[in-house]
Structures are given as structure tokens and as C-alpha cells.
Design an enzyme around this catalytic site. Structure first.
Site, short mmCIF file in Angstrom:
data_model
loop_
_atom_site.label_atom_id
_atom_site.label_comp_id
_atom_site.label_asym_id
_atom_site.label_seq_id
_atom_site.Cartn_x
_atom_site.Cartn_y
_atom_site.Cartn_z
N SER A 116 52.70 17.41 70.52
CA SER A 116 54.00 17.94 70.89
C SER A 116 53.89 19.43 71.25
O SER A 116 53.18 19.78 72.19
CB SER A 116 54.99 17.69 69.76
OG SER A 116 56.31 17.89 70.19
N ASP A 213 59.34 7.73 73.64
CA ASP A 213 59.49 9.09 73.12
C ASP A 213 60.88 9.63 73.48
O ASP A 213 61.19 9.82 74.66
CB ASP A 213 58.40 10.00 73.68
CG ASP A 213 58.31 11.34 72.96
OD1 ASP A 213 59.32 11.78 72.40
OD2 ASP A 213 57.22 11.94 72.96
N HIS A 245 57.64 9.34 69.33
CA HIS A 245 57.07 10.68 69.26
C HIS A 245 56.13 10.79 68.06
O HIS A 245 56.49 11.32 67.00
CB HIS A 245 58.22 11.69 69.15
CG HIS A 245 57.82 13.11 69.42
ND1 HIS A 245 57.40 13.55 70.66
CD2 HIS A 245 57.77 14.21 68.61
CE1 HIS A 245 57.13 14.84 70.60
NE2 HIS A 245 57.34 15.26 69.36
#
Length: 287
Positions: A116, A213, A245
Site C-alpha cells: 500500500s 481492493d 487490500h
């Protein structure tokens, strides 16, 4: 018995995480890397971002009680300004400086794995370690040049200067051999073009993305893919998993990471990868 050659990987956590939390969340990957590279002394380094977050910094966070402490173990590499247009990352210099210190103290590293925000940072750091990247920052320092192609109501915005913590006079570290970006994204707007353009990122990057996601929009991830040299999708450098995610821990995706690292560890065309390292049985790769 001959000593094993080192395989050092920098591990960059996501927003609201920390080095120890990311270590816990990547145990399956770390174990698989240890098993798959028996001829290497595999070591993973998990620094924690310099920005300690408050509960208000965390989307959707609600304290479980009125007496819950306001300090939490959640960190970031930068904050995205909620008022700046075009978007601006406040504290980015501190995040980059933190990584530069780790490279200086613990390096050299063969590659980097990020998740991320950590994946976005991994791509930036890889770019900064490439030769002649400083020229890109000089090119986009001009506001008119940097803002070309953007609709900016308040007028042109210059690109950020080359981060001083990565100046070759203070940091001597070779380019990474590989980068793995899980749920990564490109920094938006004209300020950060130099990381990704003139030239695009040359370091080999594997993009692992979740089709469900809901945190990082697909367009932002694809923007990072497009910022990498060549044709990443055609070259098998984009892997989709049917989840959200997170880092997928199923065997197929662990094998994909191993295969990618092995491909670039000694150089894609060097032919130096030793056969005994290739002991990952029944590879089922989602390429």
C-alpha cells in the site's frame, strides 16, 4: 562448507501499520523466501515509518471506549493533505529520509517489498536509486513543465526538488535488483512526476493487486504500472488475486514472488542463478 551469499530485502509497511505489524502480516511470505533460497542467507529488514498517527488520521477509526488512550501504535511514511489541490504528501521528506538512513546503516539491499503506502514508497525509493534520476527532478522543477497536461485552477505547480537524503554525496547505495509492490499506487499530480517520467522506472517491479481492493482505486495502481519501463502486463509483471487490500498468502502468489526475485536477483540475462535454489515444487503461477 561454503558460506551462503546474503539476500537482503527492505520491507516497507502500509499506512496505519508498523515494522512489527508488517513482520507479523508477512510471515508466510518470509517463510517461503527462506525455504526457496537455501543458498542465500535471507534477511528481511522492517523499519517503522517516522510519522506516528493519531486516531483522527485513521479512516473509519472509532475508539472502543471513552477511556481508550489517544496514542496508538500506527505509523505512516507521509500524510496526504486534505486541503491541497493538486494533492500533496506532507512529511514525505521525513519518510524518505527515514528509509535513506536504513539504507545507509543496514544496506546494501538487493530489493524492496512494500504494501500500500509502503509499496508507493518502494517505487519512489527504487526510482531515486537509479542513475540520472536527479536530471528528471531538474526537468520537472519548472512549474509550467511539471503542470503540462493537468487542469489546475490555481495555476501551475512545480515538481518537488530531488530529496536531499538521497543525494549521492550522502548516500551510496546501488539500484535495487527488484521491487515487489502489493496494492501499490502512483503519487498523484504534477509535483511527483520526476519519480516516474523521463525516464520511467527502470528497476524491475512486480505489481500484485487485489481485484476487490476497496482502499486503493484500480486507476491509481494502473498509473504506477504504466510508470514502469516496458510493458509490465505483457512481461508478466502484474499479478491479480481475487481478494481485497492485503498480501495474499496462497501458494501461487508466494511462488510468484519467489520466481520474480529469482529472475532478477543475478540479472535477468546473467544466467547466474544456481539450479539448487530452484527447489520450489509444483509451481502454479498466476501469470
Amino acid at each position: 562448507m561454503a558460506s551462503r551469499s546474503p539476500l537482503k530485502i527492505l520491507m516497507l509497511h502500509g499506512y496505519t501499520q508498523s515494522g512489527p505489524i508488517f513482520h507479523a502480516k508477512t510471515r508466510a511470505l518470509a517463510k517461503h523466501l527462506q525455504k526457496s533460497f537455501p543458498l542465500h542467507e535471507v534477511s528481511l529488514c522492517y523499519p517503522t515509518g517516522p510519522l506516528r498517527l493519531n486516531p483522527a488520521d485513521i479512516p473509519g477509526y472509532t475508539p472502543s471506549s471513552e477511556t481508550e488512550p489517544q496514542e496508538i501504535e500506527a505509523y505512516g511514511w507521509w500524510r496526504r493533505s486534505s486541503t491541497s489541490e493538486p494533492p500533496e504528501y506532507t512529511g514525505l521528506d521525513d519518510g524518505l529520509s527515514c528509509v535513506a538512513d536504513v539504507l545507509r546503516r543496514e544496506g546494501p539491499f538487493d530489493g524492496v517489498i512494500g504494501f500500500s503506502q509502503g509499496a508507493a514508497l518502494a517505487a519512489m525509493v527504487a526510482s531515486l536509486l537509479e542513475q540520472n534520476r536527479m536530471d528528471s527532478f531538474m526537468h520537472f522543477a519548472d512549474a509550467k513543465t511539471a503542470s503540462e497536461g493537468f487542469e489546475l485552477p490555481a495555476g501551475p505547480v512545480p515538481g518537488i526538488p530531488f530529496p536531499s537524503s538521497f543525494n549521492p554525496s550522502s548516500l551510496s547505495h546501488p539500484p535495487f535488483k527488484f521491487v515487489l509492490c502489493y496494492s501499490g499506487f502512483r503519487a498523484p499530480g504534477p509535483r511527483y512526476r520526476a519519480f516516474y517520467e523521463r525516464p520511467p522506472i527502470q528497476t524491475p517491479v512486480l505489481h500484485v493487486l487485489g481485484s476487490l481492493d476497496a482502499v486503493v482505486d484500480e486507476s491509481r495502481s494502473r498509473a504506477l504500472v504504466d510508470a514502469c519501463a516496458g510493458n509490465p502486463e505483457k512481461d508478466g509483471k502484474v499479478v491479480w488475486h481475487p481478494g481485497g487490500h492485503f498480501l495474499p498468502s496462497q501458494r501461487a502468489y508466494l511462488d510468484a514472488a519467489v520466481l520474480f526475485i529469482r529472475r532478477y536477483l543475478e540479472g535477468e540475462n546473467g544466467g547466474k542463478c544456481k539450479k539448487p535454489d530452484e527447489n520450489v515444487e509444483d509451481m502454479d503461477l498466476p501469470f
